[in-house]
Motif scaffolding. Structure first.
Motif, PDB file in Angstrom:
ATOM      1  N   HIS A 276       0.770  -0.940  -0.023  1.00 57.14           N
ATOM      2  CA  HIS A 276       0.088   0.197  -0.130  1.00 57.14           C
ATOM      3  C   HIS A 276       1.026   0.977  -0.148  1.00 57.14           C
ATOM      4  CE1 HIS A 276       1.227   0.782   4.278  1.00 57.14           C
ATOM      5  NE2 HIS A 276       1.186  -0.499   4.552  1.00 57.14           N
ATOM      6  N   SER A 277       0.424   2.319  -0.511  1.00 59.82           N
ATOM      7  CA  SER A 277       0.503   3.488  -0.394  1.00 59.82           C
ATOM      8  C   SER A 277       1.138   3.976   1.130  1.00 59.82           C
ATOM      9  CB  SER A 277       0.705   5.237  -1.190  1.00 59.82           C
ATOM     10  OG  SER A 277       0.249   4.145  -2.588  1.00 59.82           O
TER      11      SER A 277
ATOM     12  N   GLU B 254      -8.062   8.352 -11.111  1.00 63.29           N
ATOM     13  CA  GLU B 254      -8.967   7.931 -10.281  1.00 63.29           C
ATOM     14  C   GLU B 254      -8.537   6.723  -8.508  1.00 63.29           C
ATOM     15  OE1 GLU B 254      -9.956   7.428 -13.310  1.00 63.29           O
ATOM     16  OE2 GLU B 254     -10.767   8.994 -13.839  1.00 63.29           O
ATOM     17  N   MET B 255      -8.090   6.870  -9.070  1.00 66.96           N
ATOM     18  CA  MET B 255      -6.830   5.829  -7.566  1.00 66.96           C
ATOM     19  C   MET B 255      -6.672   5.803  -6.758  1.00 66.96           C
ATOM     20  SD  MET B 255      -3.424   3.748  -8.549  1.00 66.96           S
ATOM     21  CE  MET B 255      -4.270   3.182 -10.173  1.00 66.96           C
ATOM     22  N   THR B 256      -6.799   5.237  -5.576  1.00 68.69           N
ATOM     23  CA  THR B 256      -6.849   5.845  -4.468  1.00 68.69           C
ATOM     24  C   THR B 256      -5.497   6.312  -4.036  1.00 68.69           C
ATOM     25  OG1 THR B 256      -8.276   4.459  -3.350  1.00 68.69           O
ATOM     26  CG2 THR B 256      -6.586   5.305  -1.715  1.00 68.69           C
ATOM     27  N   GLY B 257      -5.090   7.943  -3.658  1.00 73.86           N
ATOM     28  CA  GLY B 257      -3.775   9.149  -2.692  1.00 73.86           C
ATOM     29  C   GLY B 257      -3.770   9.714  -4.784  1.00 73.86           C
TER      30      GLY B 257
ATOM     31  N   MET C 236      -4.982  13.217  -5.958  1.00 76.12           N
ATOM     32  CA  MET C 236      -6.398  14.222  -5.630  1.00 76.12           C
ATOM     33  C   MET C 236      -5.997  15.422  -5.990  1.00 76.12           C
ATOM     34  SD  MET C 236      -5.045  13.621  -1.557  1.00 76.12           S
ATOM     35  CE  MET C 236      -6.949  15.158  -1.241  1.00 76.12           C
TER      36      MET C 236
ATOM     37  N   GLY D 252      -0.859   0.796 -10.165  1.00 76.33           N
ATOM     38  CA  GLY D 252      -1.098   1.250  -8.305  1.00 76.33           C
ATOM     39  C   GLY D 252      -0.656  -0.335  -7.912  1.00 76.33           C
TER      40      GLY D 252
ATOM     41  N   ALA E 151      -9.866  -2.010  -0.330  1.00 78.77           N
ATOM     42  CA  ALA E 151     -10.629  -0.406  -0.571  1.00 78.77           C
ATOM     43  C   ALA E 151     -10.227  -0.464  -1.816  1.00 78.77           C
ATOM     44  CB  ALA E 151      -9.641   0.203   0.349  1.00 78.77           C
ATOM     45  N   GLY E 152      -9.558  -1.275  -2.980  1.00 81.45           N
ATOM     46  CA  GLY E 152      -9.149  -0.932  -3.721  1.00 81.45           C
ATOM     47  C   GLY E 152      -8.015  -0.264  -4.219  1.00 81.45           C
TER      48      GLY E 152
ATOM     49  N   ALA F  45      -4.292   1.746  -4.221  1.00 83.59           N
ATOM     50  CA  ALA F  45      -3.531   3.408  -4.197  1.00 83.59           C
ATOM     51  C   ALA F  45      -2.810   3.342  -5.187  1.00 83.59           C
ATOM     52  CB  ALA F  45      -3.007   2.489  -2.680  1.00 83.59           C
TER      53      ALA F  45
ATOM     54  N   GLN G  78       1.326   9.884  -3.240  1.00 86.53           N
ATOM     55  CA  GLN G  78       0.254  10.622  -2.817  1.00 86.53           C
ATOM     56  C   GLN G  78       0.134  11.196  -4.260  1.00 86.53           C
ATOM     57  OE1 GLN G  78       0.380  13.389  -0.246  1.00 86.53           O
ATOM     58  NE2 GLN G  78      -2.022  12.828   0.455  1.00 86.53           N
TER      59      GLN G  78
END
Length: 454
Positions: A4-5, A247-250, A252, A339, A345-346, A348, A378
Motif C-alpha cells: 500500500h501507499s 481515479e485511484m486512491t491517493g 487528489m 497502483g 479498498a481498491g 492505491a 500521493q
C-alpha cells in the motif's frame, strides 16, 4: 505481494509544523521600511504604476511611508485596491510593478514595493482604522454572487457609493481563493478573514453564506429582486489529467487539499505521502508541492509538460519551491498512474509513468515515445480549473448570458450581455490573478453606480 501507499498524518512535530507554516516572508520593521522607501526615485511617470493592474499610485504611497505617514500610505493603496493587504502578500510583483521599477531596469535590485505595501496596510489594520465612509443612501440594491476578491471588491465600492449590497456565497466563509486556495504560509494568522472584516466594516454589506447560484438562488430571481447584479463566481471545476488510473486512491485535486489544509485547526492531522508527485505548472502546483514538503513529505517532484519559461508560476515561485526541496522536472506529461494490487479498498498509487515531450515543427506539443516512472504514494493534480456555466442556466431567464470558451463575455465596464448584470474575476476572460479580480470588481461597481444613478 499486496502492499500500500505510505500516506500518513503527523509526520512532523507541532513545533516544526508551526515554523513551516508561519509567515514565510516576515514583514519589514519601521527602520527597514524607511530605508527601503528611500530607494524610490518617486518617478513622475512611474512605470510601476503602469504595471499595476489596479493603478495604485506607488510613488505617492512610498513617499508617505518615507515621511512616516502610514495611514496616508495605506489609504492611497486601498483607494485603488481594497485588497492591497492580500495583494502585497500574493501578487506576482516580480512580473508586475517590481519588474517595471526603474532601478530594476538599471540592473539594480528593484524597490521592494510589495513589502512596503504590506508595511502600510498592516499598520492600518492593526490600528483598526476604517479610512472610508459611505455616501448618502441611494435606495438601490445590488446583489453580488461570490465572496472572492472580485465580489468583495465590488461589494465594498458599491457600498461606499451608497448602495445596499447583499453578497451570496456558497461556502461557509468569505474570501474565495484568498481563504481557500492560497498556501497557508503566505497568509498566516487568519489574514484573509481579518481583511474581510475590514472590508465589511464600512457597512451596508449583508453576507449570506451557504447560498449557491443555481441551487439556492437563480439569476432570474436576482434580476427580479435587485437593481443590479455582479457575478464573481470564479472557477468551479478541476481539469482532469486524462491519464489511466487517475481515479485511484491517493490521487487528489490540489485545490481541494489546499482548501482542507487552510481550514485545518491542526495541520498534523493532514495525511501526506512520503513520496509525492505534483502534475502542473501554475501557482497552485507550486503551493501544493511546497506545502507537501513542509508537512513532512520526504520526496516531492513537480512535473510540467513544457519548459521552465512556459510555466505560469513565476520564476520566483519556482525558485521558492526548489529552495524548499521540491524537484522540478520539465518536458514530461503523465501517461498513466500505476497502483498496488487492490487490498479491499481498491488499488492505491504506486508510481506514475511519464512520457517525455517536445515541440514539433509547428510548435505544437508532442510526446517523444520515451518515458520514465516516478515512485509515488500521493499524486496531486494541478493542471488548472475552469468555469462551469451550468449555474447560470436556470431555465427562467428570458435571454441567456453570452459565454465563449467557458467564460462570461463582458465589455470594458464588466457588463455582460444582460443589462444590469456584471461579472469579473476568474469567470471572465483575462488574467487569473487576485489583483486583476479586484480591479474587475472595482470597475464594475463604478459602472453599476453610473447605471443606477442614470
Amino acid at each position: 505481494m499486496t502492499a500500500h501507499s505510505d500516506i500518513a498524518a503527523g509526520r512532523l512535530d507541532p513545533v516544526d509544523l508551526a515554523a513551516n507554516f508561519g509567515d514565510a516572508h516576515p514583514p519589514l520593521d519601521k527602520r527597514q521600511a524607511v530605508i527601503e522607501s528611500s530607494r524610490c526615485y518617486f518617478c513622475y511617470d512611474a512605470p510601476c504604476v503602469e504595471a499595476c493592474p489596479t493603478d495604485i499610485d506607488i510613488p505617492s504611497f512610498i513617499r508617505s511611508i518615507n515621511t512616516g505617514n502610514l495611514k496616508g500610505a495605506a489609504t492611497t493603496i486601498l483607494e485603488s485596491n481594497i485588497m492591497g493587504g492580500m495583494c502585497a502578500r500574493v501578487c506576482p510583483v516580480e512580473e508586475l510593478c517590481e519588474e517595471a521599477c526603474v532601478r530594476n531596469l538599471q540592473e539594480e535590485k528593484p524597490v521592494n514595493i510589495g513589502a512596503l505595501q504590506r508595511h502600510a496596510t498592516d499598520a492600518l489594520f492593526a490600528a483598526g482604522v476604517q479610512p472610508f465612509t459611505r455616501a448618502a443612501p441611494s435606495g438601490k440594491r445590488v446583489a453580488v454572487v461570490g465572496a472572492g476578491p472580485a465580489g468583495m471588491a465590488c461589494a465594498h465600492r458599491a457600498a461606499m457609493l451608497g448602495h445596499d449590497v447583499t453578497v451570496f456565497e456558497a461556502r461557509g466563509k468569505g474570501g474565495g481563493l484568498n481563504e481557500y486556495g492560497i498556501a497557508a504560509y503566505k497568509v498566516p494568522n487568519d489574514f484573509a478573514q481579518r481583511e474581510l472584516d475590514f472590508i465589511l466594516s464600512i457597512g451596508g454589506i449583508e453576507m449570506r453564506y451557504g447560498q449557491a447560484l443555481g441551487r439556492d438562488v437563480t439569476l432570474a430571481g436576482l434580476r427580479r429582486d435587485y437593481d443590479a447584479i455582479f457575478l464573481g463566481i470564479g472557477h468551479a471545476a478541476v481539469r482532469a489529467l486524462g491519464a489511466e488510473g487517475e481515479e485511484m486512491t491517493g490521487v487528489m485535486n490540489a485545490v481541494d487539499y489546499i482548501a482542507e489544509l487552510r481550514q485545518a485547526a491542526d495541520k498534523a492531522s493532514l495525511p501526506v505521502g512520503r513520496r509525492v508527485v505534483v502534475i502542473g505548472g501554475g501557482n497552485t502546483a507550486i503551493d501544493i508541492a511546497t506545502q507537501a514538503k513542509r508537512l513532512g513529505a520526504e520526496d516531492v517532484t513537480l512535473v510540467y509538460r513544457r519548459g521552465r519559461e512556459n510555466m505560469s508560476a513565476t520564476w520566483k515561485e519556482q525558485e521558492w519551491a526548489q529552495t524548499n526541496g521540491v524537484r522540478i522536472k520539465y518536458w514530461a506529461q503523465p501517461r498513466r498512474i500505476l497502483g498496488w494490487p487492490a487490498n479491499g479498498a481498491g488499488p492505491a498509487v504506486k508510481e506514475v509513468e511519464f512520457e517525455y515531450t517536445q515541440l514539433d515543427a509547428n510548435g505544437r506539443l508532442m510526446g517523444t515515445g520515451d518515458g520514465f516512472t516516478i515512485l509515488a504514494d500521493q499524486v496531486f493534480k494541478a493542471i488548472g480549473q475552469y468555469f462551469v456555466p451550468s449555474a447560470l442556466e436556470d431555465g427562467l431567464s428570458a435571454e441567456p448570458l453570452e459565454i465563449a470558451s467557458d467564460r462570461i463575455i463582458v465589455n470594458a465596464d464588466r457588463e455582460t450581455s444582460l443589462k444590469g448584470v456584471f461579472a469579473g474575476g476568474d469567470c471572465v476572460p483575462g488574467t487569473d490573478l487576485t489583483v486583476a479580480a479586484v480591479e474587475d470588481g472595482k470597475i464594475a461597481a463604478e459602472a453599476i453606480d453610473r447605471l443606477l444613478r442614470g
